[in-house]
Design a protein around this motif. Sequence first.
Motif, PDB file in Angstrom:
ATOM      1  N   ASN A  29      44.650  35.555  47.431  1.00 35.22           N
ATOM      2  CA  ASN A  29      43.249  35.956  47.382  1.00 35.22           C
ATOM      3  C   ASN A  29      43.048  37.318  46.735  1.00 35.22           C
ATOM      4  OD1 ASN A  29      42.166  33.649  48.375  1.00 35.22           O
ATOM      5  ND2 ASN A  29      41.188  34.614  50.147  1.00 35.22           N
ATOM      6  N   ASP A  30      43.992  38.223  46.953  1.00 36.45           N
ATOM      7  CA  ASP A  30      43.826  39.533  46.328  1.00 36.45           C
ATOM      8  C   ASP A  30      43.973  39.417  44.808  1.00 36.45           C
ATOM      9  OD1 ASP A  30      43.211  42.271  47.189  1.00 36.45           O
ATOM     10  OD2 ASP A  30      45.006  42.777  46.046  1.00 36.45           O
ATOM     11  N   LEU A  31      44.904  38.590  44.366  1.00 32.08           N
ATOM     12  CA  LEU A  31      45.038  38.368  42.919  1.00 32.08           C
ATOM     13  C   LEU A  31      43.748  37.768  42.356  1.00 32.08           C
ATOM     14  CD1 LEU A  31      48.676  36.961  42.792  1.00 32.08           C
ATOM     15  CD2 LEU A  31      47.920  39.075  41.731  1.00 32.08           C
ATOM     16  N   LEU A  32      43.188  36.803  43.102  1.00 32.46           N
ATOM     17  CA  LEU A  32      41.940  36.177  42.642  1.00 32.46           C
ATOM     18  C   LEU A  32      40.822  37.207  42.571  1.00 32.46           C
ATOM     19  CD1 LEU A  32      42.042  32.852  44.677  1.00 32.46           C
ATOM     20  CD2 LEU A  32      42.411  33.134  42.221  1.00 32.46           C
ATOM     21  N   MET A  33      40.774  38.077  43.573  1.00 29.06           N
ATOM     22  CA  MET A  33      39.717  39.092  43.577  1.00 29.06           C
ATOM     23  C   MET A  33      39.855  40.026  42.376  1.00 29.06           C
ATOM     24  SD  MET A  33      39.358  39.792  47.661  1.00 29.06           S
ATOM     25  CE  MET A  33      38.901  41.484  47.545  1.00 29.06           C
ATOM     26  N   GLN A  34      41.102  40.389  42.051  1.00 27.84           N
ATOM     27  CA  GLN A  34      41.297  41.282  40.895  1.00 27.84           C
ATOM     28  C   GLN A  34      40.962  40.557  39.596  1.00 27.84           C
ATOM     29  OE1 GLN A  34      41.547  44.331  41.621  1.00 27.84           O
ATOM     30  NE2 GLN A  34      41.828  43.733  43.753  1.00 27.84           N
ATOM     31  N   LEU A  35      41.321  39.278  39.510  1.00 26.49           N
ATOM     32  CA  LEU A  35      40.981  38.517  38.301  1.00 26.49           C
ATOM     33  C   LEU A  35      39.473  38.440  38.120  1.00 26.49           C
ATOM     34  CD1 LEU A  35      43.582  35.615  38.360  1.00 26.49           C
ATOM     35  CD2 LEU A  35      43.175  37.166  36.452  1.00 26.49           C
ATOM     36  N   MET A  36      38.769  38.190  39.224  1.00 26.88           N
ATOM     37  CA  MET A  36      37.308  38.137  39.147  1.00 26.88           C
ATOM     38  C   MET A  36      36.740  39.492  38.765  1.00 26.88           C
ATOM     39  SD  MET A  36      35.811  35.363  39.323  1.00 26.88           S
ATOM     40  CE  MET A  36      34.276  34.955  40.112  1.00 26.88           C
ATOM     41  N   LYS A  37      37.367  40.544  39.284  1.00 22.19           N
ATOM     42  CA  LYS A  37      36.905  41.895  38.944  1.00 22.19           C
ATOM     43  C   LYS A  37      37.091  42.144  37.446  1.00 22.19           C
ATOM     44  CE  LYS A  37      36.962  46.303  38.239  1.00 22.19           C
ATOM     45  NZ  LYS A  37      37.644  47.089  37.205  1.00 22.19           N
ATOM     46  N   GLU A  38      38.221  41.724  36.903  1.00 19.54           N
ATOM     47  CA  GLU A  38      38.449  41.915  35.475  1.00 19.54           C
ATOM     48  C   GLU A  38      37.465  41.083  34.647  1.00 19.54           C
ATOM     49  OE1 GLU A  38      40.170  44.234  34.286  1.00 19.54           O
ATOM     50  OE2 GLU A  38      41.226  44.789  36.116  1.00 19.54           O
ATOM     51  N   LYS A  39      37.113  39.915  35.177  1.00 17.56           N
ATOM     52  CA  LYS A  39      36.211  39.033  34.437  1.00 17.56           C
ATOM     53  C   LYS A  39      34.775  39.539  34.475  1.00 17.56           C
ATOM     54  CE  LYS A  39      35.073  34.119  34.143  1.00 17.56           C
ATOM     55  NZ  LYS A  39      35.190  32.830  34.829  1.00 17.56           N
ATOM     56  N   THR A  40      34.321  39.982  35.657  1.00 16.27           N
ATOM     57  CA  THR A  40      32.909  40.335  35.818  1.00 16.27           C
ATOM     58  C   THR A  40      32.661  41.838  35.762  1.00 16.27           C
ATOM     59  OG1 THR A  40      33.163  40.471  38.211  1.00 16.27           O
ATOM     60  CG2 THR A  40      32.516  38.352  37.334  1.00 16.27           C
ATOM     61  N   GLY A  41      33.719  42.644  35.933  1.00 14.04           N
ATOM     62  CA  GLY A  41      33.527  44.089  35.977  1.00 14.04           C
ATOM     63  C   GLY A  41      33.010  44.580  37.307  1.00 14.04           C
ATOM     64  N   ILE A  42      32.955  43.694  38.288  1.00 10.81           N
ATOM     65  CA  ILE A  42      32.382  44.065  39.581  1.00 10.81           C
ATOM     66  C   ILE A  42      33.451  43.944  40.662  1.00 10.81           C
ATOM     67  CG2 ILE A  42      30.729  43.320  41.346  1.00 10.81           C
ATOM     68  CD1 ILE A  42      28.943  42.443  38.959  1.00 10.81           C
ATOM     69  N   TYR A  43      33.570  44.979  41.481  1.00  5.75           N
ATOM     70  CA  TYR A  43      34.539  44.909  42.576  1.00  5.75           C
ATOM     71  C   TYR A  43      34.146  43.808  43.550  1.00  5.75           C
ATOM     72  CZ  TYR A  43      36.431  49.336  40.963  1.00  5.75           C
ATOM     73  OH  TYR A  43      37.010  50.324  40.212  1.00  5.75           O
ATOM     74  N   GLN A  44      35.148  43.043  43.989  1.00  2.62           N
ATOM     75  CA  GLN A  44      34.869  41.859  44.789  1.00  2.62           C
ATOM     76  C   GLN A  44      35.035  42.120  46.281  1.00  2.62           C
ATOM     77  OE1 GLN A  44      33.884  38.844  43.235  1.00  2.62           O
ATOM     78  NE2 GLN A  44      33.639  40.328  41.574  1.00  2.62           N
ATOM     79  N   GLY A  45      34.431  41.251  47.082  1.00  5.26           N
ATOM     80  CA  GLY A  45      34.580  41.324  48.531  1.00  5.26           C
ATOM     81  C   GLY A  45      35.229  40.059  49.040  1.00  5.26           C
ATOM     82  N   LYS A  46      36.022  40.194  50.095  1.00  9.04           N
ATOM     83  CA  LYS A  46      36.804  39.027  50.533  1.00  9.04           C
ATOM     84  C   LYS A  46      35.934  37.929  51.148  1.00  9.04           C
ATOM     85  CE  LYS A  46      38.153  41.128  54.955  1.00  9.04           C
ATOM     86  NZ  LYS A  46      36.740  41.327  55.269  1.00  9.04           N
ATOM     87  N   ASP A  47      34.696  38.269  51.484  1.00 13.10           N
ATOM     88  CA  ASP A  47      33.802  37.257  52.054  1.00 13.10           C
ATOM     89  C   ASP A  47      33.515  36.115  51.090  1.00 13.10           C
ATOM     90  OD1 ASP A  47      33.689  38.859  54.189  1.00 13.10           O
ATOM     91  OD2 ASP A  47      31.619  39.541  53.911  1.00 13.10           O
ATOM     92  N   TYR A  48      33.733  36.364  49.805  1.00  9.55           N
ATOM     93  CA  TYR A  48      33.332  35.371  48.808  1.00  9.55           C
ATOM     94  C   TYR A  48      34.498  34.571  48.262  1.00  9.55           C
ATOM     95  CZ  TYR A  48      29.337  38.270  49.471  1.00  9.55           C
ATOM     96  OH  TYR A  48      28.319  38.968  50.070  1.00  9.55           O
ATOM     97  N   PHE A  49      35.629  34.639  48.965  1.00 14.00           N
ATOM     98  CA  PHE A  49      36.807  33.859  48.554  1.00 14.00           C
ATOM     99  C   PHE A  49      37.274  33.010  49.720  1.00 14.00           C
ATOM    100  CE2 PHE A  49      36.427  37.193  45.578  1.00 14.00           C
ATOM    101  CZ  PHE A  49      36.865  36.644  44.386  1.00 14.00           C
ATOM    102  N   PRO A  50      37.612  31.745  49.444  1.00 10.21           N
ATOM    103  CA  PRO A  50      38.013  30.858  50.540  1.00 10.21           C
ATOM    104  C   PRO A  50      39.287  31.358  51.208  1.00 10.21           C
ATOM    105  CG  PRO A  50      38.460  29.839  48.414  1.00 10.21           C
ATOM    106  CD  PRO A  50      37.690  31.077  48.139  1.00 10.21           C
ATOM    107  N   ILE A  51      39.323  31.292  52.526  1.00  9.49           N
ATOM    108  CA  ILE A  51      40.507  31.769  53.250  1.00  9.49           C
ATOM    109  C   ILE A  51      41.668  30.801  53.017  1.00  9.49           C
ATOM    110  CG2 ILE A  51      41.468  32.307  55.517  1.00  9.49           C
ATOM    111  CD1 ILE A  51      38.497  32.954  56.315  1.00  9.49           C
ATOM    112  N   ASP A  52      41.406  29.521  53.222  1.00  4.70           N
ATOM    113  CA  ASP A  52      42.422  28.541  52.838  1.00  4.70           C
ATOM    114  C   ASP A  52      41.785  27.169  52.630  1.00  4.70           C
ATOM    115  OD1 ASP A  52      43.865  28.820  56.149  1.00  4.70           O
ATOM    116  OD2 ASP A  52      41.998  27.871  55.519  1.00  4.70           O
TER     117      ASP A  52
END
Lengths: 303, 322
Positions: free
Chosen positions: A280-303
């Motif tokens: 999930n942290d990798l996904l959050m960083q990828l999304m950050k690189e894509k959108t330029g916006i820091y991500q929050g863990k609430d918006y990523f599936p836990i499992d």
Amino acid sequence: MPETIIIPDFSLSPRIDQVGIEERADRITKRSIKKESKVSLLKLGLSMIDLTTLEGKDSEGKVKQLCYKAKHLLDSYPSLPTVAAVCVYPSMVKTAKQSLGSSGVKVASVATAFPSGQTSLDIKLEDVRFAVEQGADEVDMVLSRGKFLAGDYNYVFDEIAAVKEVCGEARLKVILETGELVTFDKVRRASDIAMYAGADFIKTSTGKVSPAANLPVTLVMLLAIRDFYYKTGRMVGMKPAGGISKAKLALHYLMMLNEILGGDWMNNHWFRFGASSLANDLLMQLMKEKTGIYQGKDYFPID
Amino acid sequence: MMENIIAKKSPAAARVNGNSKIAEKPEKGKRLEVLKTYKIYIGGKFPRTESGRYYVAANSAGEKLANMCLSSRKDFREAVVAARTAFGDWGSRHALNRGQILYRMAEMLEGRKMQFIEELLKQDASRKLAENEANLSIDRLIYYAGWCDKFQQIFSSVNPVACSHFNFSAPEPTGVVSVIAPQNNSLIGLVSVIAPVIAGGNTCIALASYSKPLCAITFAEVLNSSDVPGGTVNILTGNPDELLPYFSNHMDVNAVVYCEKDPAGRKVIHENAALNLKRTVFYEDTNWNSKEVQSPYRIMDTQEIKTTWHPIENIGGAKAGY
């Protein structure tokens, strides 16, 4: 007929300069990475994850959910890789195998009385046999730390060799549990024993003992792999496991891997992360690189 | 407002001992004053900005007061992580305990009042105004300390419903709040916006006044010595124009508090808040000394209402009429 490999005297394994190793590992954390490299490394990191659940409370439902996550990391982000494998207890291998189907995600099973390894060789071999019969593509065995620390290197060597034989086609990862070996000298020696005995991968930790994986101990093991490769021409994989939950740290591991072993090892056939929250942290960083916006863990599936 | 401030990339030397008056040659035999390095406050620690940048805070006469950290978006990101971590602890403490800690903050502020007055004087306030501002800041903390365990009752309700349920609504903290403190004063504005946010159980990242930043960092020292768990309040100094987008678009922030009338700034916040439906709180006040700016409704600005349906055997079984 494979080339004969001469088994060295393991008590003569090289001694490790602790201060030097720690400083070198520390220097790797001080470098910066360009954005394009970062994105491709983040994706590579995702593809190297052994998504792991090793709890007494694991149920079929939990394993199915984990397998779903392994196949669908983030559906809203196209062209993401899947993780490399799902890592479970032997009793869950069948469930995992069925859930993953033809997705290409492998099933790894811990075995040999994980995590302590404190039982007879027969039971350990039976454990491995069961995991393989259930369909495990990879087996993660634990090193007998008690025997190793008592200096019974022959026992440890023979045990790994016996397990390797039972594994058959399945790739064997040997968990050294570096947190219990304490010194780098012992880590190096255990790495040498495991590799000469036939390990396809060496792995730092079970995740049940603290400290688990860290950069210096991984550096020691990578250097052992390099020396082994120079001596025998055989490639061995590396799997740091436990305590790697941040993308930045994962990038440091990949930088180290590239520096010590080079591009041939930069794929999920030769390098894995044993982790669950790292994805999930990798996904959050990828999304950050894509959108330029820091991500929050609430918006990523836990499992 | 900002003409007497010059942003600079700091040389390493200035970072180590960045402060005013050093350039002046000391008189022979006269003691060289030891000046404070103003740093930022993240997760209960006082790091320098990771960017290594600084700006010079000066008074209206152009006299240099201090080198302040010119915080970057990465500092903000670190602060959000700290605030999110701290939220688990702070948000679940019982209300009385939060009140005690806010009261403790007021006590510590009272004890260091003279230091704040001195800093306010340096930043162009008259003695009378400075004393007044320090006193009001202490009183404001006491005011919100009192409300900590009282606003829930006032704003909760038991709701009449037409089925066998006991139905009630109560406020809960929204989470991590980013706060751009009022820019036209140094202490009272900051205290007035932070206090209601944390009184309600939120954690926050506050951006201090750009032109009058001294008291904010000294206030962080007060927080650090008054039982406030690290990360509950994080204070940055820096350029609001630069940081506003990040304060408002970070997906792990649940609300933004903004105190300027600047329509461009508000537009940025409105647009960014839509990304994850952040609560936006805009204050129109200009006089932060006034009693008008303190109210339990300000606590409610960063609360969510949770309604619970609890099954009961039959309506009115307790003869309570709901």
